[in-house]
Design an enzyme around this catalytic site. Structure first.
Site, PDB file in Angstrom:
ATOM      1  N   GLY A  68      -1.692  -9.192  12.680  1.00 46.32           N
ATOM      2  CA  GLY A  68      -2.248  -7.857  12.881  1.00 46.32           C
ATOM      3  C   GLY A  68      -3.005  -7.304  11.711  1.00 46.32           C
ATOM      4  O   GLY A  68      -2.963  -6.097  11.448  1.00 46.32           O
ATOM      5  N   CYS A 119       5.031  20.580  -6.555  1.00 43.79           N
ATOM      6  CA  CYS A 119       6.270  20.021  -7.119  1.00 43.79           C
ATOM      7  C   CYS A 119       7.078  21.153  -7.732  1.00 43.79           C
ATOM      8  O   CYS A 119       6.546  22.226  -8.024  1.00 43.79           O
ATOM      9  CB  CYS A 119       5.875  18.992  -8.194  1.00 43.79           C
ATOM     10  SG  CYS A 119       7.253  18.376  -9.166  1.00 43.79           S
ATOM     11  N   HIS A 137       0.813  -1.222   0.000  1.00 47.24           N
ATOM     12  CA  HIS A 137       0.000   0.000   0.000  1.00 47.24           C
ATOM     13  C   HIS A 137       0.838   1.260   0.000  1.00 47.24           C
ATOM     14  O   HIS A 137       0.366   2.337   0.359  1.00 47.24           O
ATOM     15  CB  HIS A 137      -0.956  -0.007   1.206  1.00 47.24           C
ATOM     16  CG  HIS A 137      -1.997  -1.094   1.111  1.00 47.24           C
ATOM     17  ND1 HIS A 137      -2.746  -1.503   2.183  1.00 47.24           N
ATOM     18  CD2 HIS A 137      -2.391  -1.857   0.062  1.00 47.24           C
ATOM     19  CE1 HIS A 137      -3.570  -2.458   1.798  1.00 47.24           C
ATOM     20  NE2 HIS A 137      -3.372  -2.705   0.509  1.00 47.24           N
TER      21      HIS A 137
END
Ligand code: OAD
Length: 260
Positions: free
Chosen positions: A202, A163, A134
């Site tokens: 988890g 940017c 992720h």
């Protein structure tokens, strides 16, 4: 061995077959979720009342549409998480996994650590070649030119971030509705599909395709260990299901297996 659930706590004699697998199995593949960072002080997503999503609707913040609609709010929310995580340290569970990887590799066995987490605490604890399904909060990238920035500093002073090319920078995490990084997902699927021992730690098993790696491993013949204080949709498929906190269980498990 039958597939029925062998639920036990570490106070009992930990199952000798599991300990033997930790000593000799190859490859070992581990999938972690937010629970492995809970003892480092990082909120999980779905723990009732305390989870991150208890206060937010993911659709309002963790989607490309939410960012397009209000880039400043979404950027601020992720930057606040980044700054909170910057103050957190790996816990005993992270260090135990780094140790397990080191011992496994020293035995010339294969080991893969796949994470859904974006905090990079596994790397901070010494884990190598972590497969980040992720993305990570430490990387932000320009929507226009694609340049990636590693952001380790203090909170930004204004949002959205710009940017050098003038485009806006987005957090380098996967949003709902987005594809996972192709190479990471392919690597994770290969690791799960070839594992002799697959360990899920988890994670609520609520989000795919990450959670689907458990089925990939089991269908490929892996023995499956789950470590979680709660039951999950995958508990009934576990050969071993250890109820408890990963920061407490993992060091004990390694000690019992002599991998300390
Ligand atoms: P969840 O919040 O869905 O689940 C956390 C799991 O950790 C739960 O099953 C808890 O029971 C368990 N847990 C809590 N404390 C623990 C501890 N000390 N030791 C071990 N386990 C503990 O988080 P994830 O399953 O990681 O994706 O969520 C998966 C994905 O959903 C995240 O990566 C994120 C989220 O949307 C994206 O943002 C793309």
């Amino acid at each position: 061995m039958s597939n029925e659930l062998n639920r036990f706590s570490l106070e009992d004699d930990c199952h000798p077959h599991l300990l033997q697998l930790l000593r000799i199995a190859s490859p070992i593949a581990v999938l972690t979720g937010a629970g492995v960072s809970a003892e480092s002080g990082i909120l999980t997503f779905r723990d009732a009342m305390t989870g991150l999503w208890a206060n937010f609707d993911p659709a309002d913040l963790a989607t490309p549409e939410a960012f397009a609609k209000d880039p400043a709010t979404v950027s601020r929310w992720y930057d606040e998480r980044r700054c909170k995580i910057a103050k957190c340290q790996p816990n005993a569970g992270h260090f135990a996994l780094a140790k397990l990887q080191a011992v496994t590799i020293a035995d010339r066995r294969s080991f893969a650590l796949i994470t859904q987490n974006v905090d990079r605490l596994h790397q901070a604890a010494g884990s190598k070649d972590v497969v980040e399904l992720h993305g990570t909060l430490w990387l932000w990238r320009c929507l226009d030119c694609g340049i990636e920035y590693e952001e380790r500093g203090a909170a930004f002073s204004s949002y959205p971030l710009r940017c050098a090319c003038g485009g806006s920078k987005r957090p380098g995490v996967v949003w709902f509705g987005e594809d996972l990084p192709k190479h990471a997902l392919l690597t994770a699927r290969r690791a799960a599909g070839s594992s002799a021992l697959f360990v899920s730690i988890g994670t609520s098993g609520a989000v795919h395709p990450a959670a689907g790696l458990i089925d990939v491993a089991i269908q490929s013949g892996a023995r499956f260990l789950e470590i979680n204080p709660q039951e999950t949709p995958y508990t009934s498929k576990a050969h071993w299901s250890l109820r408890g906190k990963s920061g407490e269980i993992l060091p004990q498990l390694l000690e019992l297996a002599g991998a300390e």
